[in-house]
Design an enzyme around this catalytic site. Structure first.
Site, PDB file in Angstrom:
ATOM      1  N   LYS A 119      39.070  61.267  36.731  1.00  0.00           N
ATOM      2  CA  LYS A 119      38.639  61.192  38.134  1.00  0.00           C
ATOM      3  C   LYS A 119      37.134  61.310  38.281  1.00  0.00           C
ATOM      4  O   LYS A 119      36.533  60.688  39.149  1.00  0.00           O
ATOM      5  CB  LYS A 119      39.335  62.273  38.968  1.00  0.00           C
ATOM      6  CG  LYS A 119      40.781  61.961  39.225  1.00  0.00           C
ATOM      7  CD  LYS A 119      41.302  62.725  40.425  1.00  0.00           C
ATOM      8  CE  LYS A 119      42.734  62.306  40.726  1.00  0.00           C
ATOM      9  NZ  LYS A 119      43.378  63.172  41.715  1.00  0.00           N
ATOM     10  N   LYS A 211      49.028  53.278  35.147  1.00  0.00           N
ATOM     11  CA  LYS A 211      49.905  54.006  36.065  1.00  0.00           C
ATOM     12  C   LYS A 211      49.815  53.435  37.485  1.00  0.00           C
ATOM     13  O   LYS A 211      48.730  53.067  37.923  1.00  0.00           O
ATOM     14  CB  LYS A 211      49.464  55.475  36.054  1.00  0.00           C
ATOM     15  CG  LYS A 211      50.411  56.429  36.701  1.00  0.00           C
ATOM     16  CD  LYS A 211      49.856  57.838  36.664  1.00  0.00           C
ATOM     17  CE  LYS A 211      48.646  58.007  37.565  1.00  0.00           C
ATOM     18  NZ  LYS A 211      48.209  59.382  37.767  1.00  0.00           N
ATOM     19  N   LYS A 214      47.635  55.617  43.862  1.00  0.00           N
ATOM     20  CA  LYS A 214      47.116  55.435  45.222  1.00  0.00           C
ATOM     21  C   LYS A 214      45.714  54.865  45.199  1.00  0.00           C
ATOM     22  O   LYS A 214      45.285  54.216  46.148  1.00  0.00           O
ATOM     23  CB  LYS A 214      47.036  56.799  45.933  1.00  0.00           C
ATOM     24  CG  LYS A 214      48.347  57.476  46.210  1.00  0.00           C
ATOM     25  CD  LYS A 214      48.082  58.917  46.661  1.00  0.00           C
ATOM     26  CE  LYS A 214      49.357  59.741  46.665  1.00  0.00           C
ATOM     27  NZ  LYS A 214      49.116  61.193  46.704  1.00  0.00           N
TER      28      LYS A 214
HETATM   29  P1  TYM Z   1      49.931  63.535  43.418  1.00  0.00           P
HETATM   30  O1  TYM Z   1      49.728  63.745  44.875  1.00  0.00           O
HETATM   31  O2  TYM Z   1      48.969  62.682  42.681  1.00  0.00           O
HETATM   32  O3  TYM Z   1      51.366  62.937  43.170  1.00  0.00           O
HETATM   33  C1  TYM Z   1      52.530  63.525  43.739  1.00  0.00           C
HETATM   34  C2  TYM Z   1      53.668  63.473  42.737  1.00  0.00           C
HETATM   35  O4  TYM Z   1      53.936  62.117  42.391  1.00  0.00           O
HETATM   36  C3  TYM Z   1      53.932  61.981  40.975  1.00  0.00           C
HETATM   37  N1  TYM Z   1      53.429  60.642  40.620  1.00  0.00           N
HETATM   38  C4  TYM Z   1      54.082  59.771  39.845  1.00  0.00           C
HETATM   39  N2  TYM Z   1      55.275  59.847  39.228  1.00  0.00           N
HETATM   40  C5  TYM Z   1      55.677  58.768  38.509  1.00  0.00           C
HETATM   41  N3  TYM Z   1      54.930  57.628  38.400  1.00  0.00           N
HETATM   42  C6  TYM Z   1      53.725  57.519  39.000  1.00  0.00           C
HETATM   43  N4  TYM Z   1      53.009  56.396  38.898  1.00  0.00           N
HETATM   44  C7  TYM Z   1      53.254  58.624  39.768  1.00  0.00           C
HETATM   45  N5  TYM Z   1      52.119  58.840  40.501  1.00  0.00           N
HETATM   46  C8  TYM Z   1      52.250  60.087  40.998  1.00  0.00           C
HETATM   47  C9  TYM Z   1      53.008  63.076  40.474  1.00  0.00           C
HETATM   48  O5  TYM Z   1      53.266  63.400  39.122  1.00  0.00           O
HETATM   49  C10 TYM Z   1      53.345  64.210  41.419  1.00  0.00           C
HETATM   50  O6  TYM Z   1      54.495  64.900  40.977  1.00  0.00           O
HETATM   51  N6  TYM Z   1      48.273  67.778  41.318  1.00  0.00           N
HETATM   52  C11 TYM Z   1      49.388  67.164  42.032  1.00  0.00           C
HETATM   53  C12 TYM Z   1      49.734  67.868  43.319  1.00  0.00           C
HETATM   54  C13 TYM Z   1      49.951  69.334  43.194  1.00  0.00           C
HETATM   55  C14 TYM Z   1      51.063  69.983  42.628  1.00  0.00           C
HETATM   56  C15 TYM Z   1      50.823  71.364  42.779  1.00  0.00           C
HETATM   57  C16 TYM Z   1      52.220  69.513  42.028  1.00  0.00           C
HETATM   58  C17 TYM Z   1      49.095  70.310  43.657  1.00  0.00           C
HETATM   59  N7  TYM Z   1      49.631  71.511  43.401  1.00  0.00           N
HETATM   60  C18 TYM Z   1      51.731  72.319  42.299  1.00  0.00           C
HETATM   61  C19 TYM Z   1      53.134  70.488  41.544  1.00  0.00           C
HETATM   62  C20 TYM Z   1      52.877  71.843  41.695  1.00  0.00           C
HETATM   63  C21 TYM Z   1      49.021  65.725  42.356  1.00  0.00           C
HETATM   64  O7  TYM Z   1      47.878  65.362  42.416  1.00  0.00           O
HETATM   65  O8  TYM Z   1      50.081  64.943  42.680  1.00  0.00           O
END
Ligand code: TYM
Length: 349
Positions: A119, A211, A214
């Site tokens: 990032k 991947k 967004k």
């Molecule tokens: P974020 O907002 O990027 O994504 C949310 C969830 O979606 C999953 N994900 C995917 N799974 C499969 N294929 C993909 N292409 C894909 N893109 C995203 C992510 O793995 C996630 O589960 N750091 C985290 C948010 C967070 C969090 C937490 C998660 C903050 N605190 C505590 C668990 C526990 C994040 O940026 O997810």
């Protein structure tokens, strides 16, 4: 010795960032599985708005996206009455515990985080301090509820490992104080990542080695939860493939990332396995398979998108759900934080 993980009450926690459009990867890798876990666990699902601002967010847009992720949770089938749905910034204990964890985690641990490197890119000096410290806040999100299970996509695995390391180090560093305050041998559980199913890493529709994300500038690379039927059909039709028909066995997908991705998406949407999908579509041409995939995606995502739009028309109702969830989350988090203060040695009145 650490107490057994089973000594802790089982609780699921997970979070989704309100940044940009939610897509099929977020749905299949995370939200769909959040829904499935509701029957077996108490669950806490969080719109992680404080994580979102680690990169610049337009304030009016952020408000809208927080509500949109909340609407997606509900439209996908999360029950905010039985479980807890809230936005992170309304529960100050996340930031409070994150500070304690900043003092537990080591620089060397954070320096290994691949997501920060990706990032921040080349201009690392210009990245926010928040982006660097992001994983300690994530550990606090989970551990402020002493959650035991965390459903996430594959890309969050390293962050989850760090959360376990932080929990372990806190338990070790403060072992004596933890025991003397009557918490047994370990105050925090070591949270277990739940990375399961056929779509733990959904790939871009334009490039099966990248991947689905967004932040990909091409909207054609992803299916958004709010895409209408025509848009979904167009994106699936245009999805990159190779010239061969589908293999009849799973091992035939190994060197074909685009085919593997589409079959994985189909399997996850249909609650089936890749092997099962190939039993039906092995040797089929992509044109046939893509049209079946479009029908399935429209049947599954259409109602979700429609319900999200309906919910978004009543922002006050969404805000009420978040207010109620935040109040309940605050009670749990406040209890943990009081104990942490006692363990660390802070004076509190
Ligand atoms: P974020 O907002 O990027 O994504 C949310 C969830 O979606 C999953 N994900 C995917 N799974 C499969 N294929 C993909 N292409 C894909 N893109 C995203 C992510 O793995 C996630 O589960 N750091 C985290 C948010 C967070 C969090 C937490 C998660 C903050 N605190 C505590 C668990 C526990 C994040 O940026 O997810």
């Amino acid at each position: 010795m650490l107490a057994k993980e089973s000594a802790f009450k089982q609780l699921v926690f997970s979070g989704v960032q309100p940044t940009g459009n939610l897509h099929l990867g977020n749905y299949l890798g995370a939200i769909k599985r959040f829904v499935e876990l509701q029957d077996r666990f108490d669950c806490v699902y969080c719109v992680v708005d404080m994580h979102a601002i680690t990169v610049w967010q337009e304030p009016t847009e952020l408000k809208k996206t927080i509500r949109e992720v909340t609407a997606a949770f509900i439209a996908c089938g999360i029950d905010p009455k039985k479980h807890i749905v809230f936005n992170q910034s309304q529960v100050a204990e996340h930031a409070e515990l994150a500070w304690v964890f900043n003092c537990v985690a080591r620089l060397g641990w954070l320096n290994r985080m691949t997501q920060f490197k990706e990032k921040a890119g080349k201009d690392r000096e210009n990245a926010s301090v928040g982006l660097y410290a992001y994983p300690t806040l994530m550990a606090a999100d989970i551990l402020v509820y002493r959650a035991t299970h965390v459903p996430v996509g594959e890309d969050q695995k390293q962050h989850l490992e760090l959360s376990r390391d932080i929990a372990q180090k806190f338990n070790n560093d403060f072992g004596e104080s933890i025991r003397s305050h009557g918490f047994g041998d370990a105050f925090f559980p070591l949270p277990e990542p739940l990375i399961t199913g056929e779509a733990t890493r959904v790939m871009s529709l334009r490039d099966g080695t990248k991947k689905m994300s967004k932040s990909d500038p091409s909207d054609q690379s992803r299916i958004n939860l709010t895409d209408d039927a025509d848009t979904i059909a167009l994106k699936v039709r245009r999805a990159k493939t190779d010239p061969e028909p589908l293999p009849s066995e799973e091992k035939g997908l190994r060197t074909r990332p685009e085919a593997d991705n589409l079959v994985g998406i189909y399997a996850a949407l249909a609650d089936a396995t890749r092997a099962g999908v190939l039993k039906e579509y092995g040797n089929a041409q992509f044109s046939t398979f893509k049209s079946a995939l479009t029908d399935l995606a429209v049947a599954k995502l259409g109602p979700i998108g429609a319900e999200m739009k309906r919910l978004m028309n009543d922002p006050a109702a969404i805000d009420a759900i978040l207010a109620d969830g935040s109040a309940r989350a605050r009670k749990l988090a406040g209890g943990t934080m009081n104990s942490v203060k006692d363990i660390v040695g802070f004076v509190r009145s």
